[in-house]
Design a protein around this motif. Structure first.
Motif, mmCIF file in Angstrom:
data_model
loop_
_atom_site.group_PDB
_atom_site.id
_atom_site.type_symbol
_atom_site.label_atom_id
_atom_site.label_comp_id
_atom_site.label_asym_id
_atom_site.label_seq_id
_atom_site.Cartn_x
_atom_site.Cartn_y
_atom_site.Cartn_z
ATOM 1 N N GLU A 31 -1.968 -5.211 4.220
ATOM 2 C CA GLU A 31 -0.937 -4.251 3.818
ATOM 3 C C GLU A 31 -1.565 -2.896 3.497
ATOM 4 O O GLU A 31 -1.037 -1.851 3.875
ATOM 5 C CB GLU A 31 -0.185 -4.791 2.597
ATOM 6 C CG GLU A 31 0.937 -3.909 2.121
ATOM 7 C CD GLU A 31 1.642 -4.499 0.908
ATOM 8 O OE1 GLU A 31 2.043 -3.705 0.049
ATOM 9 O OE2 GLU A 31 1.762 -5.726 0.822
ATOM 10 N N LEU A 32 -2.718 -2.911 2.805
ATOM 11 C CA LEU A 32 -3.410 -1.672 2.458
ATOM 12 C C LEU A 32 -4.135 -1.051 3.639
ATOM 13 O O LEU A 32 -4.470 0.136 3.606
ATOM 14 C CB LEU A 32 -4.438 -1.927 1.346
ATOM 15 C CG LEU A 32 -3.924 -2.150 -0.052
ATOM 16 C CD1 LEU A 32 -5.074 -2.458 -0.990
ATOM 17 C CD2 LEU A 32 -3.148 -0.945 -0.549
ATOM 18 N N SER A 33 -4.408 -1.826 4.661
ATOM 19 C CA SER A 33 -5.211 -1.349 5.789
ATOM 20 C C SER A 33 -4.409 -0.988 7.028
ATOM 21 O O SER A 33 -4.708 0.009 7.694
ATOM 22 C CB SER A 33 -6.239 -2.411 6.176
ATOM 23 O OG SER A 33 -7.066 -2.706 5.087
ATOM 24 N N THR A 34 -3.420 -1.811 7.358
ATOM 25 C CA THR A 34 -2.730 -1.620 8.630
ATOM 26 C C THR A 34 -1.216 -1.579 8.509
ATOM 27 O O THR A 34 -0.544 -1.400 9.512
ATOM 28 C CB THR A 34 -3.104 -2.753 9.622
ATOM 29 O OG1 THR A 34 -2.702 -4.009 9.056
ATOM 30 C CG2 THR A 34 -4.592 -2.779 9.901
ATOM 31 N N GLY A 35 -0.705 -1.756 7.311
ATOM 32 C CA GLY A 35 0.747 -1.738 7.119
ATOM 33 C C GLY A 35 1.324 -0.370 7.440
ATOM 34 O O GLY A 35 0.600 0.632 7.479
ATOM 35 N N PRO A 36 2.636 -0.306 7.662
ATOM 36 C CA PRO A 36 3.267 0.959 8.044
ATOM 37 C C PRO A 36 3.108 2.062 6.999
ATOM 38 O O PRO A 36 3.096 3.232 7.340
ATOM 39 C CB PRO A 36 4.733 0.589 8.252
ATOM 40 C CG PRO A 36 4.914 -0.751 7.636
ATOM 41 C CD PRO A 36 3.578 -1.408 7.584
ATOM 42 N N GLU A 37 2.964 1.695 5.754
ATOM 43 C CA GLU A 37 2.794 2.674 4.677
ATOM 44 C C GLU A 37 1.384 2.606 4.078
ATOM 45 O O GLU A 37 1.161 3.053 2.954
ATOM 46 C CB GLU A 37 3.828 2.419 3.570
ATOM 47 C CG GLU A 37 5.266 2.538 4.029
ATOM 48 C CD GLU A 37 5.640 3.976 4.370
ATOM 49 O OE1 GLU A 37 5.161 4.890 3.693
ATOM 50 O OE2 GLU A 37 6.405 4.162 5.332
ATOM 51 N N SER A 38 0.430 2.050 4.813
ATOM 52 C CA SER A 38 -0.892 1.771 4.252
ATOM 53 C C SER A 38 -1.609 3.020 3.736
ATOM 54 O O SER A 38 -2.197 2.986 2.656
ATOM 55 C CB SER A 38 -1.772 1.033 5.258
ATOM 56 O OG SER A 38 -1.985 1.813 6.413
ATOM 57 N N GLU A 39 -1.560 4.120 4.455
ATOM 58 C CA GLU A 39 -2.278 5.320 4.019
ATOM 59 C C GLU A 39 -1.681 5.882 2.732
ATOM 60 O O GLU A 39 -2.405 6.257 1.810
ATOM 61 C CB GLU A 39 -2.298 6.375 5.129
ATOM 62 C CG GLU A 39 -3.132 5.972 6.328
ATOM 63 C CD GLU A 39 -4.569 5.601 5.987
ATOM 64 O OE1 GLU A 39 -5.209 6.299 5.169
ATOM 65 O OE2 GLU A 39 -5.057 4.598 6.537
ATOM 66 N N TRP A 42 -2.403 3.374 -0.147
ATOM 67 C CA TRP A 42 -3.809 3.460 -0.555
ATOM 68 C C TRP A 42 -4.047 4.730 -1.373
ATOM 69 O O TRP A 42 -4.698 4.685 -2.417
ATOM 70 C CB TRP A 42 -4.707 3.418 0.679
ATOM 71 C CG TRP A 42 -6.156 3.557 0.370
ATOM 72 C CD1 TRP A 42 -6.953 4.625 0.653
ATOM 73 C CD2 TRP A 42 -7.001 2.610 -0.291
ATOM 74 N NE1 TRP A 42 -8.228 4.393 0.221
ATOM 75 C CE2 TRP A 42 -8.282 3.167 -0.369
ATOM 76 C CE3 TRP A 42 -6.779 1.343 -0.828
ATOM 77 C CZ2 TRP A 42 -9.356 2.499 -0.962
ATOM 78 C CZ3 TRP A 42 -7.849 0.677 -1.417
ATOM 79 C CH2 TRP A 42 -9.115 1.256 -1.483
ATOM 80 N N ALA A 43 -3.496 5.849 -0.935
ATOM 81 C CA ALA A 43 -3.677 7.108 -1.662
ATOM 82 C C ALA A 43 -3.106 7.014 -3.070
ATOM 83 O O ALA A 43 -3.731 7.483 -4.040
ATOM 84 C CB ALA A 43 -3.027 8.258 -0.891
ATOM 85 N N HIS A 44 -1.938 6.394 -3.207
ATOM 86 C CA HIS A 44 -1.334 6.238 -4.536
ATOM 87 C C HIS A 44 -2.181 5.313 -5.412
ATOM 88 O O HIS A 44 -2.384 5.575 -6.605
ATOM 89 C CB HIS A 44 0.091 5.694 -4.432
ATOM 90 C CG HIS A 44 1.070 6.674 -3.902
ATOM 91 N ND1 HIS A 44 1.203 7.966 -4.356
ATOM 92 C CD2 HIS A 44 2.009 6.554 -2.924
ATOM 93 C CE1 HIS A 44 2.147 8.594 -3.701
ATOM 94 N NE2 HIS A 44 2.659 7.759 -2.817
ATOM 95 N N LEU A 45 -2.676 4.250 -4.833
ATOM 96 C CA LEU A 45 -3.503 3.301 -5.578
ATOM 97 C C LEU A 45 -4.797 3.954 -6.052
ATOM 98 O O LEU A 45 -5.199 3.803 -7.210
ATOM 99 C CB LEU A 45 -3.795 2.080 -4.706
ATOM 100 C CG LEU A 45 -4.515 0.916 -5.346
ATOM 101 C CD1 LEU A 45 -3.753 0.376 -6.542
ATOM 102 C CD2 LEU A 45 -4.702 -0.189 -4.306
ATOM 103 N N VAL A 46 -5.450 4.697 -5.184
ATOM 104 C CA VAL A 46 -6.685 5.400 -5.547
ATOM 105 C C VAL A 46 -6.407 6.415 -6.659
ATOM 106 O O VAL A 46 -7.174 6.522 -7.620
ATOM 107 C CB VAL A 46 -7.312 6.082 -4.308
ATOM 108 C CG1 VAL A 46 -8.433 7.021 -4.701
ATOM 109 C CG2 VAL A 46 -7.821 5.032 -3.330
ATOM 110 N N ALA A 47 -5.299 7.126 -6.544
ATOM 111 C CA ALA A 47 -4.936 8.101 -7.572
ATOM 112 C C ALA A 47 -4.697 7.422 -8.915
ATOM 113 O O ALA A 47 -5.111 7.924 -9.965
ATOM 114 C CB ALA A 47 -3.700 8.890 -7.138
ATOM 115 N N GLU A 48 -4.038 6.260 -8.898
ATOM 116 C CA GLU A 48 -3.810 5.513 -10.140
ATOM 117 C C GLU A 48 -5.120 5.085 -10.784
ATOM 118 O O GLU A 48 -5.318 5.242 -11.989
ATOM 119 C CB GLU A 48 -2.967 4.263 -9.875
ATOM 120 C CG GLU A 48 -1.500 4.494 -9.755
ATOM 121 C CD GLU A 48 -0.723 3.191 -9.710
ATOM 122 O OE1 GLU A 48 -1.318 2.091 -9.725
ATOM 123 O OE2 GLU A 48 0.516 3.268 -9.654
#
Length: 98
Positions: A31-39, A42-48
């Motif tokens: 989901e974090l790598s290839t899902g339709p909203e993965s980028e 991932w950006a939101h998760l990194v920011a958190e």
């Protein structure tokens, strides 16, 4: 460090709850790598994670902070999005609570 380096596999292996099944762990990684909203996800998760590491926007921390910590904070990139993230420590290893 894993999040900053874009190491999604390393992040998932070191972040998800210890009792998460192999299948669920793999699904989360995909989901974090290839899902339709993965980028975006991932950006939101990194920011958190960066905000929590710095204490940015954290309004409260509950738990004994030895075996459990629950952070309450405003998401750093989603205006008006209040978040609550819980971590637990098992045998010296901090993980997200699932």
């Amino acid at each position: 460090a894993l999040a900053d380096a874009g190491n999604r596999a390393g992040f998932v292996n070191n972040f998800v709850p210890l009792d998460l099944s192999k299948e669920d762990k793999r699904a989360y990684f995909l989901e974090l790598s290839t899902g339709p909203e993965s980028e975006t996800q991932w950006a939101h998760l990194v920011a958190e994670m960066a905000a929590l590491a710095l204490g940015k926007g954290v309004t409260k921390i509950e738990g004994d902070q030895t075996t459990q910590a629950v952070f309450f904070f405003e998401h750093p990139t989603l205006v008006g999005c209040d978040r609550e993230v819980a971590f637990t420590c098992v045998d010296g290893e901090w993980r997200a609570e699932g």
